[in-house]
Design a protein around this motif. Structure first.
Motif, mmCIF file in Angstrom:
data_model
loop_
_atom_site.group_PDB
_atom_site.id
_atom_site.type_symbol
_atom_site.label_atom_id
_atom_site.label_comp_id
_atom_site.label_asym_id
_atom_site.label_seq_id
_atom_site.Cartn_x
_atom_site.Cartn_y
_atom_site.Cartn_z
ATOM 1 N N ALA A 60 -26.168 36.144 14.776
ATOM 2 C CA ALA A 60 -25.569 35.885 16.095
ATOM 3 C C ALA A 60 -26.566 35.994 17.250
ATOM 4 C CB ALA A 60 -24.379 36.810 16.319
ATOM 5 N N PRO A 61 -27.432 37.031 17.320
ATOM 6 C CA PRO A 61 -28.356 37.114 18.461
ATOM 7 C C PRO A 61 -29.296 35.922 18.572
ATOM 8 C CG PRO A 61 -28.196 39.232 17.349
ATOM 9 C CD PRO A 61 -27.499 38.234 16.471
ATOM 10 N N MET A 62 -29.693 35.345 17.446
ATOM 11 C CA MET A 62 -30.547 34.164 17.475
ATOM 12 C C MET A 62 -29.755 32.921 17.853
ATOM 13 S SD MET A 62 -32.661 32.404 14.359
ATOM 14 C CE MET A 62 -33.120 30.662 14.467
ATOM 15 N N ILE A 63 -28.568 32.773 17.283
ATOM 16 C CA ILE A 63 -27.768 31.572 17.513
ATOM 17 C C ILE A 63 -27.371 31.454 18.987
ATOM 18 C CG2 ILE A 63 -25.522 30.506 16.965
ATOM 19 C CD1 ILE A 63 -25.987 31.390 14.070
ATOM 20 N N ALA A 64 -27.300 32.589 19.686
ATOM 21 C CA ALA A 64 -27.003 32.562 21.121
ATOM 22 C C ALA A 64 -28.037 31.764 21.903
ATOM 23 C CB ALA A 64 -26.934 33.985 21.661
ATOM 24 N N HIS A 65 -29.248 31.603 21.339
ATOM 25 C CA HIS A 65 -30.328 30.853 22.001
ATOM 26 C C HIS A 65 -30.637 29.534 21.285
ATOM 27 C CE1 HIS A 65 -31.336 34.366 24.477
ATOM 28 N NE2 HIS A 65 -31.168 35.086 23.375
ATOM 29 N N PHE A 66 -29.798 29.156 20.324
ATOM 30 C CA PHE A 66 -30.129 28.053 19.412
ATOM 31 C C PHE A 66 -29.187 26.876 19.669
ATOM 32 C CE2 PHE A 66 -30.146 26.223 14.982
ATOM 33 C CZ PHE A 66 -31.506 25.927 14.931
ATOM 34 N N VAL A 73 -23.025 29.220 9.312
ATOM 35 C CA VAL A 73 -23.423 30.593 8.985
ATOM 36 C C VAL A 73 -22.571 31.091 7.827
ATOM 37 C CG1 VAL A 73 -23.750 32.904 9.909
ATOM 38 C CG2 VAL A 73 -24.005 30.916 11.423
ATOM 39 N N VAL A 74 -23.162 31.198 6.663
ATOM 40 C CA VAL A 74 -22.408 31.568 5.465
ATOM 41 C C VAL A 74 -22.493 33.069 5.230
ATOM 42 C CG1 VAL A 74 -24.368 31.141 3.896
ATOM 43 C CG2 VAL A 74 -22.033 31.023 3.013
#
Length: 317
Positions: A60-66, A73-74
């Motif tokens: 989640a912390p990475m996807i917030a910037h992606f 996300v499995v």
């Protein structure tokens, strides 16, 4: 297992980042297990495969910037809200060979980019050898599990011993124990700088308390660690990975240093390596924005000089 309680903390984590993923449960056709997949965004599909003991929301912390991608996300089998699927070390090569293809087939996707970490990285590399046509490009976060010359941190050696693992399972999860593990895998500098955001810490404690993730991944660790020679990602296998691959490797990774990183990437015909100063085994947790941007650039095949990873001293000055 308490799905309702776990979902409360997981939702709080995503909410803290301004993200509302959708979810669905899909049946893996050859592995014959049901897994949960959370989805964020639109664009080219990117499958995220986490390590252990963990679950999909660790991204989640990475996807917030992606942005600009369809992030899939499995929760690996036995983690988060996915069904268990016990594995022996003898099963692992075949399971790994099928995993990416099975998830994509279940989602109705022909091929996708793959971003993977640790045990997820191990599965992705085996899948890339077995079914390269399912892959576009791949990003590996630091040391894949059972890599050649790998160092095993003390907590994982302990978890490989069944009586110790069962004893750990009887103890209530707590932040002190989690921080000890995080230091062993290379995240001491982030902890010293203030640690991870509280919603992430709360979610991870809920993962331990309200799901069977720790027990299931603990059993998996108990299979892989003492049988490393049988499941190692050796030179012969890695030389067959034809998927263009970027390794974002934390210089403080407790599983492997820069020498180890250069050996692994040197065996792969289309691999690139970026060493990240002051980052550990989960480098997006130390540098979420940088890792997200570097990953996006690689998947889009953007050229030009990469953005330089900030050092911890620069961030705290």
């Amino acid at each position: 297992m308490n799905d309702v309680k776990y979902r409360q903390f997981e939702k709080a984590l995503w909410d803290s980042l301004g993200i509302t993923p959708t979810e669905r449960f899909v049946q893996l056709p050859r592995i014959e297990t049901q897994v949960r997949v959370q989805e964020v965004g639109e664009g080219e599909p990117v499958l995220f495969i986490h390590g252990g003991p963990n679950s999909g929301s660790t991204w989640a912390p990475m996807i917030a910037h992606f942005g600009g991608f369809r992030s899939l996300v499995v929760d690996r089998p036995g983690t988060g809200l996915s069904e268990p699927h016990p594995l022996t070390f003898r099963d692992l090569p075949d399971f790994g060979a099928k995993f990416v293809g099975d998830v994509l087939t279940a989602l109705g996707i022909d091929k996708a980019h793959v971003v993977a970490s640790s045990f997820g990285g191990h599965l992705a590399l085996r899948s890339a050898v077995a079914e390269p046509g399912r892959f576009e490009r791949m990003v590996q976060m630091a040391a894949p599990a059972a890599g050649p010359g790998q160092t095993i941190p003390p907590f994982m050696k302990a978890m490989a011993i069944k009586p110790v693992r069962r004893l750990i399972g009887l103890l209530p999860p707590n932040q002190r124990a989690t921080n000890m593990i995080l230091r062993q895998i290379g995240h001491g500098k982030t902890l010293d700088a203030g640690g991870f955001p509280k919603p992430f810490d709360d979610w991870y404690e809920a993962l331990s308390r309200y799901t069977d993730t720790m027990r299931n991944d603990g059993d998996l660790i108990g299979e892989v660690v003492p049988n490393g020679d049988h499941v190692e990602l050796n030179r012969e296998l890695l030389s067959k990975v034809t998927t263009p691959t970027l390794f974002l490797w934390g210089a403080d990774d407790g599983f492997g240093d820069e020498k180890n990183a250069r050996m692994i990437t040197g065996w792969m015909p289309h691999a690139e390596l970026v060493m990240l100063p002051d980052a550990g085994h989960l480098p997006w947790m130390d540098e979420p924005k940088y890792v997200a941007e570097a990953t996006a650039r690689f998947l889009r095949e953007e050229t030009g000089p990469p953005v330089e990873a900030p050092r911890r001293a620069e961030q705290t000055a």
